[in-house]
Design an enzyme around this catalytic site. Sequence first.
Site, short mmCIF file in Angstrom:
data_model
loop_
_atom_site.label_atom_id
_atom_site.label_comp_id
_atom_site.label_asym_id
_atom_site.label_seq_id
_atom_site.Cartn_x
_atom_site.Cartn_y
_atom_site.Cartn_z
N ASP A 82 0.82 -1.22 0.00
CA ASP A 82 0.00 0.00 0.00
C ASP A 82 0.86 1.27 0.00
O ASP A 82 1.90 1.33 0.65
CB ASP A 82 -0.90 -0.02 1.25
CG ASP A 82 -2.06 0.93 1.14
OD1 ASP A 82 -2.52 1.18 0.01
OD2 ASP A 82 -2.52 1.44 2.18
N THR A 234 -6.69 3.16 11.10
CA THR A 234 -6.80 3.98 12.32
C THR A 234 -7.71 3.32 13.37
O THR A 234 -7.39 3.33 14.56
CB THR A 234 -7.33 5.38 11.97
OG1 THR A 234 -6.42 5.95 11.02
CG2 THR A 234 -7.39 6.29 13.18
#
Length: 405
Positions: A82, A234
């Site tokens: 990523d 997150t």
Amino acid sequence: MPMVDMKHMLQHAYRHGYAVGAFEVVSLDFLDGIIMAAEQARAPVILSLAESRFAHFNFDLIMPAVEAAAMRAQVPVAIHFDHGTCLESAVNGIRLGCNGVLVDLSHLDFVENTQMTKQVVETAHACGVSVEGELGYVPGAEGEGAEIFPGDLAYTLLAEAKAYVERTGVDFLAVSVGTVHGRMKGKPKLDYTRLKQINEALKIPLVIHGGSGLSDDQCRRLIANGVTKINCYTALSDVAAKQIRENVRINTASGCTGLTKDINRAVATEVERCMRLWGAAGRAAEVLAQCQPWNPVEHLIIYNVEGLDHRDVETMMAEGCRVLSTIPGVRGVFSGEAVQTDASYRYTWLIRFCHPAVIDSYREHPVHVAFADNLFRPVAGKRISIDFQPVKPATARYYVEHEGA
Ligand code: 13P
């Protein structure tokens, strides 16, 4: 259980109207928690490794663990590289076992993003690896509060999205429709009309970055409009940090293992919640039955040498190992000599390709052509060259089976 081709996995999700979570791995606790949740929910899953985290863990060291976890999981798994910064880092990710890559060039202008992404696609596709492109700008930083990062959101434009996908050939497109990386400031306003138009025009799996903090209804509406991969970090980081604080509260004098205890379970609970909400739960069996497994190829050469002494053979082998291992899609190069002194063939190359596509791209690669024409073929007289794949998907596990898993 085999890893599966990421393109097939996401096309399955696209056809059936659900989204696969791409959950970021930053430690073995996260890896364990994500796989535990996927097995519990019987969901396909993407393990995501972000280049922006490489200061936090050693990518070379964590990848064998990520790959081993994927291979022995009871559900289909793909491994994504990523937010890569350049083509070279994506090639390194492929070498280490990723079967999907994003080189994030969304901060560049349209022309540059398109040109450079096209190169990534050409190289990755020659390795059988799927490519995500990103267009428009999703601000913020994973794991942080979005308000600390003032960069402006730039929405993906429909006309640009069409031209970008056509010119680059990306397999999936990450779109900017109002999400931010990291903790949201307030409730994000998502542009569903824009997303719907992009989906109807492109008809390829769409990706959402900044998957944390979205409401259940927002997730459902994103998925109803073509989103089939949702990136999430997150929320996992926050539940892991909460678990650490709780561990401190229970025993302030805890050592490291006490402080990090149960992070895997905290991560698993959040991942499983997402898998159920995003519709991936219960899909594992169909994905395994319908998607191509991701199996390596062993490129075997056995040969005899004419006209070189042993030292020269060793020099030629060392040079081959050095240069051939740089070719995209090559995962490792073994060069050796027969143990038996009376073997019909004295020497071998055993080169692992990440995918059958590499058989052709490797053969034609200028580095291979130069080595083969100048240093190898002139001295390797009698030789046999064959490419092997595991007979059954299960045999792809041969190099972890001895762990007694
Ligand atoms: P969040 O950290 O906001 O979940 O975003 C993750 C992400 O988009 C990784 O690419």
